[in-house]
Design an enzyme around this catalytic site. Structure first.
Site, mmCIF file in Angstrom:
data_model
loop_
_atom_site.group_PDB
_atom_site.id
_atom_site.type_symbol
_atom_site.label_atom_id
_atom_site.label_comp_id
_atom_site.label_asym_id
_atom_site.label_seq_id
_atom_site.Cartn_x
_atom_site.Cartn_y
_atom_site.Cartn_z
ATOM 1 N N TYR A 134 0.914 -1.238 -0.155
ATOM 2 C CA TYR A 134 -0.015 -0.209 0.143
ATOM 3 C C TYR A 134 0.942 1.092 -0.030
ATOM 4 O O TYR A 134 0.597 2.238 -0.785
ATOM 5 C CB TYR A 134 -0.955 -0.025 1.274
ATOM 6 C CG TYR A 134 -1.970 1.086 1.367
ATOM 7 C CD1 TYR A 134 -2.987 1.077 0.631
ATOM 8 C CD2 TYR A 134 -1.772 2.052 2.314
ATOM 9 C CE1 TYR A 134 -4.103 2.078 0.438
ATOM 10 C CE2 TYR A 134 -2.523 3.179 2.371
ATOM 11 C CZ TYR A 134 -3.871 3.182 1.459
ATOM 12 O OH TYR A 134 -4.781 4.126 1.525
ATOM 13 N N LYS A 149 1.091 4.225 -2.714
ATOM 14 C CA LYS A 149 0.580 5.569 -2.374
ATOM 15 C C LYS A 149 1.754 6.555 -2.656
ATOM 16 O O LYS A 149 1.720 7.666 -2.926
ATOM 17 C CB LYS A 149 0.116 5.668 -1.050
ATOM 18 C CG LYS A 149 -1.169 4.939 -0.919
ATOM 19 C CD LYS A 149 -2.313 5.378 -1.970
ATOM 20 C CE LYS A 149 -3.459 4.637 -1.751
ATOM 21 N NZ LYS A 149 -4.618 5.238 -2.783
HETATM 22 N N1 NAP Z 1 -9.952 5.755 4.723
HETATM 23 C C1 NAP Z 1 -8.638 6.097 4.957
HETATM 24 O O1 NAP Z 1 -8.401 6.202 6.015
HETATM 25 C C2 NAP Z 1 -7.783 6.422 4.000
HETATM 26 C C3 NAP Z 1 -6.378 7.225 4.193
HETATM 27 C C4 NAP Z 1 -5.655 7.556 3.288
HETATM 28 C C5 NAP Z 1 -6.080 7.026 1.836
HETATM 29 N N2 NAP Z 1 -7.125 6.563 1.602
HETATM 30 C C6 NAP Z 1 -7.532 6.234 0.095
HETATM 31 O O2 NAP Z 1 -8.691 7.018 -0.210
HETATM 32 C C7 NAP Z 1 -9.344 6.134 -1.221
HETATM 33 C C8 NAP Z 1 -10.517 5.759 -0.847
HETATM 34 O O3 NAP Z 1 -10.492 5.122 0.449
HETATM 35 P P1 NAP Z 1 -11.802 4.828 1.307
HETATM 36 O O4 NAP Z 1 -11.255 4.307 2.545
HETATM 37 O O5 NAP Z 1 -13.061 5.304 1.029
HETATM 38 O O6 NAP Z 1 -11.951 3.296 0.826
HETATM 39 P P2 NAP Z 1 -12.958 2.041 0.741
HETATM 40 O O7 NAP Z 1 -14.214 2.565 1.859
HETATM 41 O O8 NAP Z 1 -12.478 0.801 1.080
HETATM 42 O O9 NAP Z 1 -13.883 2.212 -0.500
HETATM 43 C C9 NAP Z 1 -12.940 1.873 -1.657
HETATM 44 C C10 NAP Z 1 -13.408 2.062 -3.158
HETATM 45 O O10 NAP Z 1 -12.555 1.834 -4.050
HETATM 46 C C11 NAP Z 1 -13.228 0.889 -5.144
HETATM 47 N N3 NAP Z 1 -12.359 0.231 -5.713
HETATM 48 C C12 NAP Z 1 -11.691 -0.891 -5.135
HETATM 49 N N4 NAP Z 1 -11.207 -1.693 -5.928
HETATM 50 C C13 NAP Z 1 -11.352 -1.020 -7.139
HETATM 51 C C14 NAP Z 1 -11.212 -1.568 -8.670
HETATM 52 N N5 NAP Z 1 -10.447 -2.430 -8.821
HETATM 53 N N6 NAP Z 1 -11.938 -0.868 -9.387
HETATM 54 C C15 NAP Z 1 -12.716 0.209 -9.468
HETATM 55 N N7 NAP Z 1 -12.934 0.652 -8.126
HETATM 56 C C16 NAP Z 1 -12.477 -0.126 -7.073
HETATM 57 C C17 NAP Z 1 -14.437 0.356 -4.131
HETATM 58 O O11 NAP Z 1 -15.546 -0.098 -5.150
HETATM 59 P P3 NAP Z 1 -16.117 -1.325 -4.985
HETATM 60 O O12 NAP Z 1 -16.830 -1.210 -3.632
HETATM 61 O O13 NAP Z 1 -17.365 -1.169 -5.967
HETATM 62 O O14 NAP Z 1 -15.590 -2.282 -5.154
HETATM 63 C C18 NAP Z 1 -14.947 1.485 -3.393
HETATM 64 O O15 NAP Z 1 -15.819 2.474 -3.953
HETATM 65 C C19 NAP Z 1 -8.392 4.875 -1.440
HETATM 66 O O16 NAP Z 1 -7.471 5.207 -2.511
HETATM 67 C C20 NAP Z 1 -7.494 4.903 -0.266
HETATM 68 O O17 NAP Z 1 -6.537 4.358 -0.312
HETATM 69 C C21 NAP Z 1 -7.980 6.130 2.604
#
Ligand code: NAP
Length: 245
Positions: A153, A157
């Site tokens: 990861y 990133k």
């Molecule tokens: N939450 C945090 O603390 C955090 C911190 C830093 C960065 N981020 C980044 O922010 C972004 C969103 O995170 P989140 O926490 O909202 O994650 P999440 O709740 O787990 O949601 C992930 C999203 O990514 C989509 N996804 C996964 N694999 C995919 C693929 N192969 N093709 C298209 N869509 C895909 C999922 O769609 P489906 O459900 O349709 O599969 C879902 O909508 C990510 O890039 C994550 O790394 C998050």
């Protein structure tokens, strides 16, 4: 953002959903990309429609180069432009480095980093023709500072940061800006999966004393997508409660 067309990858849940709602609230037509969560994407489309906004859903695994070409071409064919691209889709497959399988490393990099390359590869051609565009990539504090158990990861990133800066330099002369957001720990399904002990230890390292909310990230994404951010490019902006300074 009236008249603008936005694509949010992974827009059905979590941070992507909040970004889709925020962009739609500002007047953009939002294409909500999803991979597996069709029902959630459909619900969000209806929620946006119910608030007087415009949204469409589109299934695509962003790690598939050819499907991303279809996704972008489909949007341009239907709406005539693509003005805002938010590369939000992301996954985790945590584990200690010495036990991590090759498959788990590849999968995370394929979705998180190659997925962003794939969409930028096709969207930027359209934006170059338009001589305008906004690209926003979701990185993470983990891409800046590293994190034990997340070599895959963190690599993906950190790669997003390099991709953002390279694309910003290539596309700036045509009025296209490319920026990255580095969230800290945000309350979504991704962080819900963490054990309570890890959550408590994490909160103690956040100066503002709490996890962030998806809206905290979405408001910055909407600003970076707007005309107001026109002189900002190649930047990595943290939304992390002061966790990494
Ligand atoms: N939450 C945090 O603390 C955090 C911190 C830093 C960065 N981020 C980044 O922010 C972004 C969103 O995170 P989140 O926490 O909202 O994650 P999440 O709740 O787990 O949601 C992930 C999203 O990514 C989509 N996804 C996964 N694999 C995919 C693929 N192969 N093709 C298209 N869509 C895909 C999922 O769609 P489906 O459900 O349709 O599969 C879902 O909508 C990510 O890039 C994550 O790394 C998050």
């Amino acid at each position: 953002m009236e008249g603008k067309v936005a694509l949010v990858t992974g827009g059905s849940r979590g941070i992507g959903k909040a970004i889709a709602l925020e962009l739609a609230k500002s007047g953009a037509t939002v294409v909500i990309n999803y991979n597996g969560s069709r029902d959630k994407a459909m619900d969000l489309k209806q929620e946006i429609g119910g608030r007087g906004g415009r949204a469409e859903i589109y299934q695509c695994n962003v790690s598939d180069f050819a499907k991303c070409e279809e996704l972008v071409h489909g949007i341009v064919k239907q709406y005539g432009s693509l003005d805002i691209l938010v590369n939000n889709a992301g996954i985790t497959k945590d584990g200690l480095l010495m036990k991590m399988s090759e498959e788990d490393f590849d999968k995370v990099v394929d979705v998180n980093l190659k997925g962003a390359f794939n969409t930028i590869r096709f969207a930027s051609r359209q934006m170059l023709k338009q001589k305008s565009g906004r690209i926003i990539n979701l990185s993470s504090v983990v891409g800046v500072a590293g994190n034990a158990g997340q070599a895959n990861y963190a690599s993906s990133k950190a790669g997003i940061i390099g991709l953002t800066k390279a694309a910003a330099k290539e596309l700036a002369s045509r009025g296209i800006t490319v920026n990255a957001i580095a969230p800290g720990f945000i309350e979504t399904d991704m962080t819900d999966a963490l054990p309570e002990k890890v959550k408590e230890a994490t909160v103690s390292q956040i100066p503002l004393g709490r996890f962030g909310r998806p809206q905290d990230v979405a408001r910055l994404a909407a600003f970076l997508a707007s005309e107001s951010s026109g002189y900002i490019t190649g930047q990595v902006i943290h939304v992390d409660g002061g966790m990494v300074m």
